[in-house]
Design an enzyme around this catalytic site. Sequence first.
Site, short mmCIF file in Angstrom:
data_model
loop_
_atom_site.label_atom_id
_atom_site.label_comp_id
_atom_site.label_asym_id
_atom_site.label_seq_id
_atom_site.Cartn_x
_atom_site.Cartn_y
_atom_site.Cartn_z
N ASP A 43 -3.91 -6.59 4.80
CA ASP A 43 -4.93 -7.49 5.34
C ASP A 43 -4.91 -8.84 4.62
O ASP A 43 -5.38 -9.84 5.15
CB ASP A 43 -6.32 -6.86 5.18
CG ASP A 43 -6.49 -5.69 6.12
OD1 ASP A 43 -6.11 -5.82 7.30
OD2 ASP A 43 -6.97 -4.63 5.69
N LYS B 287 -13.55 -0.41 15.30
CA LYS B 287 -12.22 -1.03 15.44
C LYS B 287 -11.71 -0.91 16.87
O LYS B 287 -11.10 -1.84 17.41
CB LYS B 287 -11.22 -0.39 14.46
CG LYS B 287 -11.45 -0.84 13.03
CD LYS B 287 -10.53 -0.18 12.02
CE LYS B 287 -10.91 -0.63 10.61
NZ LYS B 287 -10.29 0.12 9.54
N ASN C 271 0.86 -1.19 0.00
CA ASN C 271 0.00 0.00 0.00
C ASN C 271 0.89 1.24 0.00
O ASN C 271 2.12 1.14 -0.04
CB ASN C 271 -0.95 -0.02 1.20
CG ASN C 271 -0.19 -0.09 2.51
OD1 ASN C 271 0.58 0.80 2.85
ND2 ASN C 271 -0.35 -1.20 3.22
N LYS D 159 -11.10 -4.47 18.64
CA LYS D 159 -9.71 -4.90 18.85
C LYS D 159 -9.27 -4.67 20.30
O LYS D 159 -8.09 -4.80 20.62
CB LYS D 159 -8.78 -4.16 17.88
CG LYS D 159 -9.12 -4.44 16.41
CD LYS D 159 -8.07 -3.90 15.44
CE LYS D 159 -8.54 -4.09 14.00
NZ LYS D 159 -7.47 -4.12 13.02
N LYS E 143 9.75 -16.16 -11.13
CA LYS E 143 8.93 -15.08 -11.68
C LYS E 143 7.80 -15.68 -12.53
O LYS E 143 8.07 -16.51 -13.41
CB LYS E 143 9.82 -14.16 -12.54
CG LYS E 143 9.10 -12.99 -13.10
CD LYS E 143 10.03 -12.16 -13.98
CE LYS E 143 9.22 -11.12 -14.72
NZ LYS E 143 9.99 -10.47 -15.77
N PHE F 20 -4.44 2.86 14.81
CA PHE F 20 -4.76 3.88 13.81
C PHE F 20 -5.84 3.26 12.91
O PHE F 20 -5.82 2.04 12.70
CB PHE F 20 -3.54 4.23 12.95
CG PHE F 20 -2.72 5.35 13.51
CD1 PHE F 20 -1.95 5.17 14.64
CD2 PHE F 20 -2.70 6.59 12.89
CE1 PHE F 20 -1.17 6.20 15.16
CE2 PHE F 20 -1.93 7.64 13.38
CZ PHE F 20 -1.17 7.44 14.52
O1 PMT Z 1 2.74 6.16 6.65
P1 PMT Z 1 2.13 7.47 6.17
O2 PMT Z 1 2.33 7.69 4.69
O3 PMT Z 1 2.56 8.64 7.01
O4 PMT Z 1 0.53 7.37 6.34
C1 PMT Z 1 -0.04 7.29 7.61
C2 PMT Z 1 -1.18 6.26 7.67
C3 PMT Z 1 -2.34 6.72 6.82
C4 PMT Z 1 -0.70 4.91 7.19
C5 PMT Z 1 -1.59 6.15 9.19
O5 PMT Z 1 -2.04 7.39 9.64
C6 PMT Z 1 -2.66 5.10 9.39
O6 PMT Z 1 -3.84 5.33 9.24
N1 PMT Z 1 -2.23 3.88 9.78
C7 PMT Z 1 -3.13 2.70 9.92
C8 PMT Z 1 -3.39 2.08 8.58
C9 PMT Z 1 -4.26 0.84 8.68
O7 PMT Z 1 -3.78 -0.24 8.42
O8 PMT Z 1 -5.47 1.04 9.12
P2 PMT Z 1 -6.61 -0.12 9.23
O9 PMT Z 1 -7.82 0.63 9.55
O10 PMT Z 1 -6.57 -1.02 8.06
O11 PMT Z 1 -6.15 -0.97 10.49
C10 PMT Z 1 -6.54 -0.63 11.82
C11 PMT Z 1 -5.43 -0.96 12.79
O12 PMT Z 1 -5.18 -2.36 12.80
C12 PMT Z 1 -4.12 -0.29 12.48
O13 PMT Z 1 -3.56 0.18 13.69
C13 PMT Z 1 -3.28 -1.40 11.87
O14 PMT Z 1 -1.88 -1.22 12.15
C14 PMT Z 1 -3.82 -2.63 12.57
N2 PMT Z 1 -3.72 -3.86 11.75
C15 PMT Z 1 -4.39 -3.98 10.57
C16 PMT Z 1 -4.30 -5.16 9.86
C17 PMT Z 1 -3.51 -6.22 10.34
N3 PMT Z 1 -3.38 -7.36 9.69
N4 PMT Z 1 -2.87 -6.07 11.51
C18 PMT Z 1 -2.95 -4.92 12.22
O15 PMT Z 1 -2.34 -4.79 13.29
#
Ligand code: PMT
Length: 405
Positions: free
Chosen positions: A279, A337, A210, A341, A289, A323
């Site tokens: 995810d 979330k 991403n 979580k 490849k 986040f």
């Molecule tokens: O890195 P930058 O370019 O500065 O951008 C910042 C950002 C947009 C990436 C940051 O501000 C942000 O939003 N980070 C969280 C991105 C994310 O994965 O969000 P989510 O809503 O999909 O996941 C929710 C939370 O679960 C997050 O804390 C994530 O780290 C966590 N997660 C998600 C999936 C997974 N398999 N394991 C996790 O721990």
Amino acid sequence: MLVNKKILICVTGGIAVYKSVALVSKLAQAGADVKVVMTKSAMEFVTPLTFQAMSRNDVFFDTFDEKDSSVIAHIDLADWADLVVVAPATANVIGKVANGISDDMVSTVLLATTAEVWFAPAMNVNMYGNKAVIRNISRLAEDGYRFIEPSEGFLACGYVGKGRLEEPEKVVELISERFEPKNLPLTGKKVVITAGPTRERIDPVRYVSNFSSGKMGYAMAEAAVTLGADTTLISGPVSLPKPAGVTVIDVESAAEMFNAVCENYEDASIVIKSAAVADYRPAEIHPQKIKKGEDLAVIELERTTDILKTLGERKEKQLLVGFAAETENVLKNGMTKLIGKNLDFIVVNDVTDPDGGFGSETNVVTLLSKSGTNTPYPAMSKKELAHLLLENIIKEEGFGVIHDR
Ligand code: PMT
């Protein structure tokens, strides 16, 4: 304060080298473990043997002279140091580091280290006032390097003015202050932060990922260090410099991030998951490849482990901050979330906002807490935002008193 502190002194070529001998001697007397790296020019003034005798350690000056075959000397020294002091720092070494040049042992160690680096310049007053030198110093200061300003007085070149290497006693005092335990809100607390994207390999040349740049997570790590935390940053692949004073663990995939987070979870006080973890990952990693064919290729994906959810299930004393990257129903989805979580806080950002989200220097977020507080933050730099978020989280949790910065 200095007992067992590992201090690396980088000596570059100027008449003030004689003061560095006194500096090394005083640091060693104060209990510090001191190692010295010299440039060829510095050796025109004083021999390595002098520093060896003062530090009771080998002195390094040749990048290719590997004294211990089990390590690479310049990396080993760079990793070893708690603090690196360049004294005297010539205009030449300042210019090299400001421009990312590493062509000898000193400049190579300086580029390789993630420890805090201080420059103690010493040079002719006109050189110190030269526009290029001023430009290089400001660039280094912006990059987080610290300077011990030279003092004024008689200079060896016959001039009177600013350019004398600060007295060794004063430098030792500054170094001691640096190691004094400070009463900061996160002193003694371990904070674990994740940043950046993860990469999920398809084959040796392709991956699923991403747009995360890591800027938000790196800013959170810098803020945690400023507040006194013992900070560990678990970083996906990004192209950002490693923040000073932070232990950085590089990972690539969600599975590697999961392992690194778990290894650092037990003794953590706060875990902040700013990383954009994939995810889904390809169900199979092709060893070769994949050749392009006529048909539409289909890659089967499988879910990765939700790291944060797992941490929430295993939570004991840790404070969990997530986040949420949302594109619609931002607050509602963020709250789902937070609850799902088992988090204490969640920082919700609308990643379609032109002032925030992936890759930008700024962000616009709302901090939601499990106790029901809702704090919106207007657009601001990710660095400033990181401080405000962490300070707010600490205040709400009663971790300690925040003093004005
Ligand atoms: O890195 P930058 O370019 O500065 O951008 C910042 C950002 C947009 C990436 C940051 O501000 C942000 O939003 N980070 C969280 C991105 C994310 O994965 O969000 P989510 O809503 O999909 O996941 C929710 C939370 O679960 C997050 O804390 C994530 O780290 C966590 N997660 C998600 C999936 C997974 N398999 N394991 C996790 O721990």
